[in-house]
Write an enzyme that holds these catalytic residues in place. Structure first.
Site, mmCIF file in Angstrom:
data_model
loop_
_atom_site.group_PDB
_atom_site.id
_atom_site.type_symbol
_atom_site.label_atom_id
_atom_site.label_comp_id
_atom_site.label_asym_id
_atom_site.label_seq_id
_atom_site.Cartn_x
_atom_site.Cartn_y
_atom_site.Cartn_z
ATOM 1 N N THR A 7 39.698 20.603 53.372
ATOM 2 C CA THR A 7 40.911 21.415 53.477
ATOM 3 C C THR A 7 41.894 20.850 54.495
ATOM 4 O O THR A 7 43.109 20.907 54.307
ATOM 5 C CB THR A 7 40.522 22.866 53.829
ATOM 6 O OG1 THR A 7 39.604 23.318 52.828
ATOM 7 C CG2 THR A 7 41.718 23.788 53.850
ATOM 8 N N GLY A 43 38.063 25.854 54.735
ATOM 9 C CA GLY A 43 38.827 25.740 55.978
ATOM 10 C C GLY A 43 38.055 26.291 57.170
ATOM 11 O O GLY A 43 36.921 26.767 57.027
ATOM 12 N N ILE A 55 40.770 26.376 41.115
ATOM 13 C CA ILE A 55 41.281 25.278 40.289
ATOM 14 C C ILE A 55 40.641 25.309 38.898
ATOM 15 O O ILE A 55 41.316 25.117 37.896
ATOM 16 C CB ILE A 55 41.007 23.905 40.967
ATOM 17 C CG1 ILE A 55 41.523 23.883 42.419
ATOM 18 C CG2 ILE A 55 41.616 22.760 40.145
ATOM 19 C CD1 ILE A 55 42.991 24.144 42.594
ATOM 20 N N ASN A 71 27.492 18.881 41.703
ATOM 21 C CA ASN A 71 28.125 20.161 42.032
ATOM 22 C C ASN A 71 27.473 21.255 41.193
ATOM 23 O O ASN A 71 27.796 21.427 40.021
ATOM 24 C CB ASN A 71 29.629 20.079 41.766
ATOM 25 C CG ASN A 71 30.347 21.349 42.182
ATOM 26 O OD1 ASN A 71 29.710 22.338 42.579
ATOM 27 N ND2 ASN A 71 31.664 21.343 42.092
ATOM 28 N N LEU A 130 37.953 23.362 37.969
ATOM 29 C CA LEU A 130 37.435 22.040 37.584
ATOM 30 C C LEU A 130 38.372 21.288 36.633
ATOM 31 O O LEU A 130 37.940 20.685 35.654
ATOM 32 C CB LEU A 130 36.025 22.176 36.989
ATOM 33 C CG LEU A 130 34.975 22.671 37.996
ATOM 34 C CD1 LEU A 130 33.689 23.107 37.294
ATOM 35 C CD2 LEU A 130 34.643 21.584 39.022
ATOM 36 N N CYS A 162 30.013 25.385 42.008
ATOM 37 C CA CYS A 162 31.440 25.703 41.843
ATOM 38 C C CYS A 162 31.609 27.218 41.707
ATOM 39 O O CYS A 162 31.020 27.827 40.816
ATOM 40 C CB CYS A 162 32.007 25.001 40.617
ATOM 41 S SG CYS A 162 33.738 25.488 40.359
ATOM 42 N N GLY A 177 32.491 22.055 55.675
ATOM 43 C CA GLY A 177 32.965 23.423 55.871
ATOM 44 C C GLY A 177 33.904 23.535 57.053
ATOM 45 O O GLY A 177 33.462 23.701 58.190
HETATM 46 C C1 SIN Z 1 37.355 24.011 41.267
HETATM 47 O O1 SIN Z 1 37.763 23.012 40.655
HETATM 48 O O2 SIN Z 1 37.484 25.137 40.795
HETATM 49 C C2 SIN Z 1 36.691 23.876 42.602
HETATM 50 C C3 SIN Z 1 35.417 23.133 42.499
HETATM 51 C C4 SIN Z 1 34.377 23.625 43.459
HETATM 52 O O3 SIN Z 1 34.669 24.332 44.423
HETATM 53 O O4 SIN Z 1 33.213 23.297 43.256
#
Ligand code: SIN
Length: 316
Positions: free
Chosen positions: A266, A216, A68, A124, A70, A127, A243
């Site tokens: 997930t 997942g 994604i 976080n 972030l 990432c 997880g």
């Molecule tokens: C993302 O937005 O790329 C995922 C964020 C993450 O897994 O920490």
């Protein structure tokens, strides 16, 4: 089903996992946000971000890859719109923050620290989709500790700071020890692990971002092993297990390995009611074993066989 994690009480031990339901709005047709453990929000950065190139998600055996990048509204919009909305729903908001530098984490902490209604802050540092792999702070114990200290300084003492760790390290206990020394109140374990999928038609990487975070059921044993190792080394540290949790028994596994609570991520993509359903199933799993509260099973897998008061034989 009430649990306490790092001094905060949650209605159940089952929370949403960051990144799988934004700030919770999408889940409201499927569950009562006030009745689940907590809503852990999508990691928010200082500025709005559009994220990485598409495609950003791909299904893999027993799992999912995401890149994604972030994507998000930025901290000011989050604090103005999303957080007050969540508080109004009666949910316990756990705010996940992600920065690109120590200074960004410090600034995010300062702003989140002034906002009313935050139950906890999840940092976080893991990432997998940041462009520069050197910015996966959780892969370096020293850098991870520095980020946590910088964040801790901006957050009022009564709000716990949870460090979200990456499984992509040689020794997760060393990183866990470093972030606890840096001022973390507890650990969220684990983030996705770095993966890759090839598109069958183009024979090119299936994700626009090439690599992505694998989540997942495929990663459940990996995540469980991380929780087990950290609990074995530091049984006093609050752990939230993450997880591939999809059922009440999956959640129970994490509690037995040493987690005090869990996050479901997930699974919500095909069953958006998962956080509530998993809590209901966990309640039944506990009752089956004559456990009166989730607390009773935390770390039980580390005790020698026959030394716990739980019902030993469960007919399946
Ligand atoms: C993302 O937005 O790329 C995922 C964020 C993450 O897994 O920490």
């Amino acid at each position: 089903m009430t649990v306490e994690v790092a001094g905060v009480r949650y209605p159940t031990p089952v929370m949403t996992a960051s990144g799988c339901a934004a700030a919770g709005r999408e889940l409201t047709p499927f569950l009562d946000l006030a009745a689940i453990g907590a809503v852990v929000t999508k990691s928010v950065m200082l500025d709005a971000r559009s994220g990485r190139a598409t495609p950003r998600m791909v299904e893999t055996p027993s799992g999912m890859l995401n890149s994604i990048g972030l994507q998000g509204p930025g901290i000011d919009t989050f604090l103005a719109d999303d957080l007050p909305w969540l508080v109004k729903q009666g949910a316990q908001p756990v705010v996940s923050i992600a920065g690109g530098s120590l200074g960004e984490y410090a600034e995010l902490a300062r702003r989140v620290g002034m906002a009313p209604g935050v139950a906890a802050v999840e940092v976080n540092i893991s990432c997998p989709n940041v462009e520069n792999r050197g910015l996966v702070f959780a892969c370096d114990p020293f850098q991870a500790a520095r980020v946590i200290s910088a964040t801790r300084r901006g957050i009022p003492k009564d709000i716990p700071v949870l460090a979200k760790l990456s499984p992509d390290v040689t020794d997760i206990v060393t990183v866990a020890e470093a972030v606890m020394e840096g001022g973390a109140s507890g650990l969220s374990m684990v983030n996705t692990t770095l993966g890759l999928a090839i598109d069958p038609v183009t024979l090119r990487p299936a994700l626009g971002g090439v690599t992505g975070g694998l989540s997942g059921p495929a990663i459940r044993p990996l995540a469980l092993r991380c929780v087990w190792q950290v609990y074995a080394a530091m049984p006093e540290v609050p752990i939230i297990g993450i997880g591939g949790i999809r059922t009440g028994f999956d959640a129970l596994e994490f509690l037995a390995a040493g987690a005090s609570a869990v996050q479901v991520g997930t699974s919500t993509f095909h069953d958006p009611s998962s956080p509530a359903r998993v809590a209901d199933e966990l309640r039944s799993e506990l009752a089956l074993r004559a456990a009166v509260s989730p607390r009773e099973v935390v770390g039980v897998a580390h005790r020698p066989a026959g030394t716990s008061a739980l019902r030993a034989e469960v007919s399946m």
